[in-house]
Design a protein around this motif. Structure first.
Motif, PDB file in Angstrom:
ATOM      1  N   THR B 122       1.137  -0.819   0.086  1.00  0.00           N
ATOM      2  CA  THR B 122      -0.206   0.170  -0.009  1.00  0.00           C
ATOM      3  C   THR B 122       1.033   1.112  -0.012  1.00  0.00           C
ATOM      4  O   THR B 122       1.752   1.333   0.017  1.00  0.00           O
ATOM      5  CB  THR B 122      -0.540  -0.108   0.994  1.00  0.00           C
ATOM      6  N   GLU B 123       0.222   2.202  -0.007  1.00  0.00           N
ATOM      7  CA  GLU B 123       0.949   3.428  -0.401  1.00  0.00           C
ATOM      8  C   GLU B 123       1.751   3.787   1.155  1.00  0.00           C
ATOM      9  O   GLU B 123       3.107   4.423   1.069  1.00  0.00           O
ATOM     10  CB  GLU B 123      -0.149   4.985  -0.283  1.00  0.00           C
ATOM     11  N   ASP B 124       1.685   3.762   2.274  1.00  0.00           N
ATOM     12  CA  ASP B 124       2.361   3.403   3.344  1.00  0.00           C
ATOM     13  C   ASP B 124       3.623   3.060   3.578  1.00  0.00           C
ATOM     14  O   ASP B 124       4.292   2.313   4.744  1.00  0.00           O
ATOM     15  CB  ASP B 124       1.789   3.787   4.162  1.00  0.00           C
ATOM     16  N   THR B 126       2.728  -0.559   3.773  1.00  0.00           N
ATOM     17  CA  THR B 126       2.513  -1.959   4.920  1.00  0.00           C
ATOM     18  C   THR B 126       2.078  -2.905   2.932  1.00  0.00           C
ATOM     19  O   THR B 126       1.978  -2.351   2.773  1.00  0.00           O
ATOM     20  CB  THR B 126       1.628  -1.504   5.359  1.00  0.00           C
TER      21      THR B 126
END
Lengths: 160, 160
Positions: B122-124, B126
């Motif tokens: 995902t974007e973060d 994770t």
């Protein structure tokens, strides 16, 4: 037509082509639909098989013992994220064993399998199979309003 | 340490965390490990369930009927391509039913399931679950040199 729409159509076609190769019993054609390496397969009731050699040997074994097989795909759902596509579908399978001694066709049997097929977009834009996981459907789906299937146990019949 | 090595370790940790949430029976924690939408799950012997509502409801049902469950993961293999990771593993499951009327622990049962778990970065940074497909292992793996499992039929026992 949006790009996403085109991707989904391309993935659906790749998924159909995978089953066409199985129906034809054409191992070379089937092999061409898979990524060159890092692949895995789970046939219904089987353990995980990993790597091109092991995966293709399993299909050779299946083809060698199958005189006739036809897949009617239903519930095909495609989700594309970047260069990966996830396809789930129900394989309504009609297959036949070896011919009888008198030359007549062998017995036909039906089966219900659900599959999760993962595809990757390759450099030439085609979609190749990264993973196939098929499993037998052992429980009935309720027809009540919540549509929740009933399992014999938490993880399905025969499984705790 | 190469980036690929780090990715594989991160995916292994995400995979372990998924099963930890199941062991704890913590639906909120489990839910947080999944992508927000376009997800699907196949529990052993079940049909495909698609979409967050249906997937989470199935886990709520499983947790509600499971007093104790523990997963011993073996054969964990991770393949990362871009922002997608494919994990295959064997779930050696020990689970227990509701307590007996006299207050003693319910019966413990074991089970063998193989899983294909698909994660997306995902974007973060994770890794979240996109798809889980688990199926019962119904055949024995041969211990002979070619390691080819023997099926009762082409697609495993009970399946043509």
């Amino acid at each position: 037509m949006s790009k996403a729409r085109t991707d989904i159509e391309a993935v659906e076609a790749a998924n159909t082509a995978l089953y066409d190769a199985l129906e034809r019993g054409d191992l070379d054609l089937l092999s061409a639909h898979w990524l060159p390496d890092d692949i895995s397969v789970v046939h219904p009731g089987w353990p995980v098989l990993s790597g091109r050699a092991e995966v293709m040997r399993s299909y050779a074994l299946i083809m060698a013992s199958t005189d006739y097989i036809q897949f009617f795909l239903t519930d095909v759902e495609v989700s594309v994220m970047g260069d990966t596509a996830l396809v789930t579908c129900t394989e309504n399978i009609l297959s036949g064993g070896p011919a009888e001694a008198d030359g007549s066709a062998g017995p036909l049997v039906g089966g219900l399998v659900v599959a999760t097929n993962i595809f990757r977009r390759t450099e030439d834009g085609t979609w190749k199979v990264w993973s196939h996981h098929g499993s037998p459907v052992l429980i009935d789906r309720d027809d009540d309003e919540d549509g929740e299937p009933e399992a014999d146990s938490d993880f399905g019949p025969g499984v705790p």
